[in-house]
Motif scaffolding. Structure first.
Motif, PDB file in Angstrom:
ATOM      1  N   MET A 133       3.544   4.688  -4.043  1.00  0.00           N
ATOM      2  CA  MET A 133       3.819   6.107  -3.784  1.00  0.00           C
ATOM      3  C   MET A 133       4.100   6.886  -5.060  1.00  0.00           C
ATOM      4  O   MET A 133       3.555   7.955  -5.283  1.00  0.00           O
ATOM      5  N   ARG A 134       4.958   6.329  -5.868  1.00  0.00           N
ATOM      6  CA  ARG A 134       5.348   7.076  -7.062  1.00  0.00           C
ATOM      7  C   ARG A 134       4.134   7.373  -7.949  1.00  0.00           C
ATOM      8  O   ARG A 134       3.922   8.497  -8.365  1.00  0.00           O
ATOM      9  N   TYR A 135       3.352   6.363  -8.206  1.00  0.00           N
ATOM     10  CA  TYR A 135       2.209   6.533  -9.102  1.00  0.00           C
ATOM     11  C   TYR A 135       1.155   7.436  -8.474  1.00  0.00           C
ATOM     12  O   TYR A 135       0.690   8.384  -9.110  1.00  0.00           O
ATOM     13  N   ASN A 140      13.426   1.340  -7.747  1.00  0.00           N
ATOM     14  CA  ASN A 140      12.080   0.894  -7.369  1.00  0.00           C
ATOM     15  C   ASN A 140      12.181  -0.144  -6.261  1.00  0.00           C
ATOM     16  O   ASN A 140      13.250  -0.701  -6.044  1.00  0.00           O
ATOM     17  N   VAL A 197       1.280  -6.924  -7.897  1.00  0.00           N
ATOM     18  CA  VAL A 197       1.278  -5.552  -7.398  1.00  0.00           C
ATOM     19  C   VAL A 197       2.102  -4.640  -8.311  1.00  0.00           C
ATOM     20  O   VAL A 197       3.330  -4.591  -8.217  1.00  0.00           O
ATOM     21  N   PRO A 198       1.418  -3.919  -9.199  1.00  0.00           N
ATOM     22  CA  PRO A 198       2.158  -2.969 -10.042  1.00  0.00           C
ATOM     23  C   PRO A 198       2.944  -1.988  -9.164  1.00  0.00           C
ATOM     24  O   PRO A 198       2.439  -1.520  -8.144  1.00  0.00           O
ATOM     25  N   GLY A 199       4.164  -1.721  -9.573  1.00  0.00           N
ATOM     26  CA  GLY A 199       5.032  -0.846  -8.778  1.00  0.00           C
ATOM     27  C   GLY A 199       6.161  -1.634  -8.131  1.00  0.00           C
ATOM     28  O   GLY A 199       7.212  -1.093  -7.833  1.00  0.00           O
ATOM     29  N   LEU A 200       5.922  -2.931  -7.916  1.00  0.00           N
ATOM     30  CA  LEU A 200       6.989  -3.781  -7.390  1.00  0.00           C
ATOM     31  C   LEU A 200       7.715  -4.446  -8.550  1.00  0.00           C
ATOM     32  O   LEU A 200       7.150  -4.642  -9.617  1.00  0.00           O
ATOM     33  N   LYS A 201       8.966  -4.797  -8.313  1.00  0.00           N
ATOM     34  CA  LYS A 201       9.681  -5.692  -9.222  1.00  0.00           C
ATOM     35  C   LYS A 201      10.012  -6.941  -8.413  1.00  0.00           C
ATOM     36  O   LYS A 201      10.296  -6.846  -7.212  1.00  0.00           O
ATOM     37  N   GLN A 205      10.633   8.346  -5.618  1.00  0.00           N
ATOM     38  CA  GLN A 205      11.119   7.029  -5.990  1.00  0.00           C
ATOM     39  C   GLN A 205      11.493   6.279  -4.725  1.00  0.00           C
ATOM     40  O   GLN A 205      11.847   6.869  -3.715  1.00  0.00           O
ATOM     41  N   TYR A 217       8.504 -10.404 -12.351  1.00  0.00           N
ATOM     42  CA  TYR A 217       7.561  -9.310 -12.631  1.00  0.00           C
ATOM     43  C   TYR A 217       8.298  -7.993 -12.673  1.00  0.00           C
ATOM     44  O   TYR A 217       9.061  -7.717 -11.760  1.00  0.00           O
ATOM     45  N   PRO A 218       8.138  -7.190 -13.708  1.00  0.00           N
ATOM     46  CA  PRO A 218       7.412  -7.502 -14.932  1.00  0.00           C
ATOM     47  C   PRO A 218       8.243  -8.474 -15.786  1.00  0.00           C
ATOM     48  O   PRO A 218       9.446  -8.263 -15.947  1.00  0.00           O
ATOM     49  N   ASN A 220       0.813  -1.227   0.000  1.00  0.00           N
ATOM     50  CA  ASN A 220       0.000   0.000   0.000  1.00  0.00           C
ATOM     51  C   ASN A 220       0.843   1.272   0.000  1.00  0.00           C
ATOM     52  O   ASN A 220       0.354   2.335  -0.373  1.00  0.00           O
ATOM     53  N   GLN A 221       2.058   1.170   0.480  1.00  0.00           N
ATOM     54  CA  GLN A 221       2.913   2.366   0.541  1.00  0.00           C
ATOM     55  C   GLN A 221       3.973   2.312  -0.566  1.00  0.00           C
ATOM     56  O   GLN A 221       3.864   2.993  -1.573  1.00  0.00           O
TER      57      GLN A 221
END
Lengths: 333, 320
Positions: free
Chosen positions: A106-108, A171, A145-149, A115, A245-246, A101-102
């Motif tokens: 955050m970036r998006y 990231n 979870v978009p935003g994670l790698k 970052q 991912y991605p 959630n954090q």
């Protein structure tokens, strides 16, 4: 140090070497986690780091995963590059708010303002006899979870190259280590600038008859199966998605176009696993027309990992599962 | 006593009014259906949010709660960009991707309002760790509500901040309700500040509707944290006049209770103070109120006129 030298070391030592090099190169890199100081980490990965870098940079934390991950996110947003050790991947459940959630959003949700360059090291997988709460492979959750790698090395060289790339990435990167690989030995480049690009799938072993996509200890089992099958003249192509991912699908799609047969495999429970996503992307692609047989998904059984050794190994794909699946795909059984 | 210059008092009164008008206007827009989603208003909590931020020094950082408009205005955010964000516009702080609950200005030290109750505690520890590690001399002010102090994250973070002596001040706006649940039903301590004892840090309970009490206490707490002595927990007792969010029918409290607290309106209290001490003339007070109101009306105009984000921005900024 730039060198073409390679040296033999364990997966554990390779991770440590990668972290050590990055900490020497960049003072913004700090390392936090439970028992990573004098104890050296539950699996010995951080052994000796306290002596070299001191308490200011090697931060032994209380047993507080929510605070560990939250602190990492806050430190990353304000200019540091924290690396966290979550003692067992299973315990990421306790720190997921801060991560999902954090850190991941955050970036998006701030319109590109921040970052979050942080790494979560997550020792995963079964085989240690630690039963249901210390043996999970929860990567599919994180891949949702978009935003994670999400990256996972399967050899010592990959471990060093990926941990360095993860630390340099801007990231939140989840770095999944398989516990049964810690003692695996392999040649590792000593070059300080050796990194593995995040977001690349590699061909681990070229072949032509069947494509196998696997990672972690499951990859090693696939390789064993491929060795065995080669004696019978069957050439298996094995792909390793170092970044889950991605995911880089291109090499997988190209391989399926070549072989017409696909097996995806992982230890994580089959239902909702990363393998299903790979399969979906293959059948959505031009490779669909080249498939000559139904795709095979090998995954962990949909059970918590059991304690008993025979049950434990029966819960996840083994070498023979690959062999039989290849036979079936090629109508050899 | 901390000396307050006329200029500071002026800024305090102006910002308190800005916060009040901002939310009244936002509520009005919301009722008219111009706000997509919800807003969490802090009407009645302006002294807490605004004054705590006015005690900060240049370069200090904040983490805001989900009820964070007054806090953001106190921290110095531009009301135009805030209003634009609340209306989902491209000119907003988050280019329309965050909304009221995620207003942030990271470059200037606002680490964002937080949609997760208790989500800011860990972030604040991390931001404070950076300050300590880099010896910046800056402090992090972490806002949260009473309900957030029941989360595990609160306790883990206070413990961590205490053992590492992090430069962070935890500022709890106790508005008497965690959504609908009254404080006496959701914790068994008289004061939230009592919880500081478990972590061996100073804990203070103050009148959150008294602008001076808030300003003085936070100033002292920041000084303490800045000196490297570790974190402080402050509980500011206050009250929200409005419901939790737009869906709230307020079945859990009676009108009489709201009326009693309205007598303790922080803006009225500050106005009384200014009058009693003859710091400003009636005309000057009026002027500040009018200017604050105009600034919000301009913010609404700015927001309404601003373009929506282009659809092709949807994939931007997932990764750095």
């Amino acid at each position: 140090m730039r060198t073409n030298d390679m040296t033999k070391m364990t997966y554990r030592d390779a991770i440590r070497l990668g972290i050590t090099e990055e900490m020497r190169l960049d003072r913004d890199v700090i390392f936090l986690g439970e028992d990573i100081g004098v104890y050296g980490g539950a699996f010995g990965v951080s052994k000796g780091l306290l002596e070299e870098f001191g308490e200011e940079r090697i931060l032994d934390t209380p047993i507080s995963e929510a605070a560990i991950v939250g602190t990492a996110v806050g430190a990353a947003t304000t200019g540091l590059r924290p690396v966290c050790e979550i003692m067992f991947m299973d315990f990421i459940t306790l720190g997921l708010d801060a991560l999902v959630n954090q850190g991941a959003k955050m970036r998006y949700m701030f319109g590109g303002q921040s970052q979050v360059p942080m790494v979560l090291r997550l020792p995963a997988g079964s085989g240690t006899g630690a039963a249901a709460q210390h043996s999970q492979s929860l990567e599919a959750w994180l891949c949702h979870v978009p935003g994670l790698k999400v990256v996972t090395p399967s050899t010592p060289a990959q471990a060093k190259g990926l941990i360095k790339a993860a630390i340099r990435d801007n990231n939140p990167v989840c770095f999944i280590e398989h516990k049964m690989l810690y003692d695996a030995v392999g040649l590792v480049p000593l070059d300080e600038e050796y990194t593995l690009e995040i977001g690349k799938t590699i061909v681990e072993r070229p072949g032509k008859d069947v494509t196998i996509v696997a990672y972690g200890t499951t990859l090693a089992k696939a390789v064993e199966a491929a060795d065995f099958l080669e004696e019978e003249g069957i050439r298996v192509e094995i792909l390793n998605p170092l970044t889950l991912y991605p995911m880089d699908m291109k090499p997988i799609i190209e391989s399926v176009i070549k072989t017409g047969c696909l097996i995806v495999a992982h230890e994580a429970a089959k239902t909702g696993g990363v393998g299903g996503e790979i399969v979906a992307r293959v059948v959505e692609s031009e490779a669909f027309d080249y498939l000559t047989a139904p795709i095979v998904r090998l995954g962990g059984l949909d059970v918590p990992i059991p304690f008993n050794q025979e049950l434990e190994s029966a819960a996840v794909p083994q070498r023979n599962d690959f062999v039989h699946s290849v036979y079936r795909l090629l109508n050899r059984e | 006593m901390i000396e307050l210059s006329e200029e500071l008092l002026l800024r305090m009164y102006y910002k308190m009014n800005q916060a009040r008008y901002f939310e009244e206007k936002l509520d009005e827009l919301d009722v008219k259906g111009l706000v997509h989603g919800t807003v969490h208003l802090a009407l009645g909590q302006e002294a807490a949010g605004v004054m705590a931020c006015l005690a900060l020094e240049e370069g200090d950082l904040v983490s805001l709660s989900h009820r964070g408009h007054a806090q953001a205005i106190g921290f110095g955010l531009d009301v135009n960009l805030m209003m634009a964000e609340c209306l989902g516009k491209d000119t907003g702080y988050c280019k329309g991707k965050g909304g009221s609950m995620h207003i942030a200005d990271v470059e200037n030290g606002n680490l964002g309002a937080n949609g997760v109750v208790g989500g800011g505690f860990g972030l604040s520890c991390g931001a404070a760790l950076t300050q300590k590690y880099q010896h910046t001399g800056k402090v992090v002010l972490c806002f949260a509500g009473d309900g957030a102090t029941n989360t595990g994250s609160f306790h883990e973070s206070l413990n961590l901040a205490s053992i590492w002596k992090l430069p962070v001040v935890f500022f709890i706006e106790n508005n008497q309700y965690g959504m609908s649940n009254p404080v006496e039903n959701h914790m068994n301590v008289e004061n939230i500040s009592d919880r500081s004892e478990a972590y061996n840090m100073p804990g203070l309970t103050i009148d959150g509707n008294d602008f001076l009490d808030v300003y003085n206490t936070v100033t002292k707490a920041l000084r303490y944290a800045r000196a490297g002595k570790g974190p402080v927990l402050i509980e500011a007792k206050t009250y929200r006049f409005s419901g939790h969010s737009k869906s709230d029918k307020q079945l859990y409290r009676d009108e009489q209770e709201v009326k009693e607290w309205q007598k303790k309106d922080p803006l009225l209290k500050m106005k009384e103070y200014l009058r009693e001490n003859r710091i400003f003339t009636e005309k000057q007070i009026q002027k500040m109120e009018t200017e604050a109101m105009i600034s919000i009306e301009q913010a609404v105009e700015f927001a309404k006129k601003s373009p929506s984000p282009q659809l092709d921005t949807i994939l931007a900024d997932v990764y750095a």
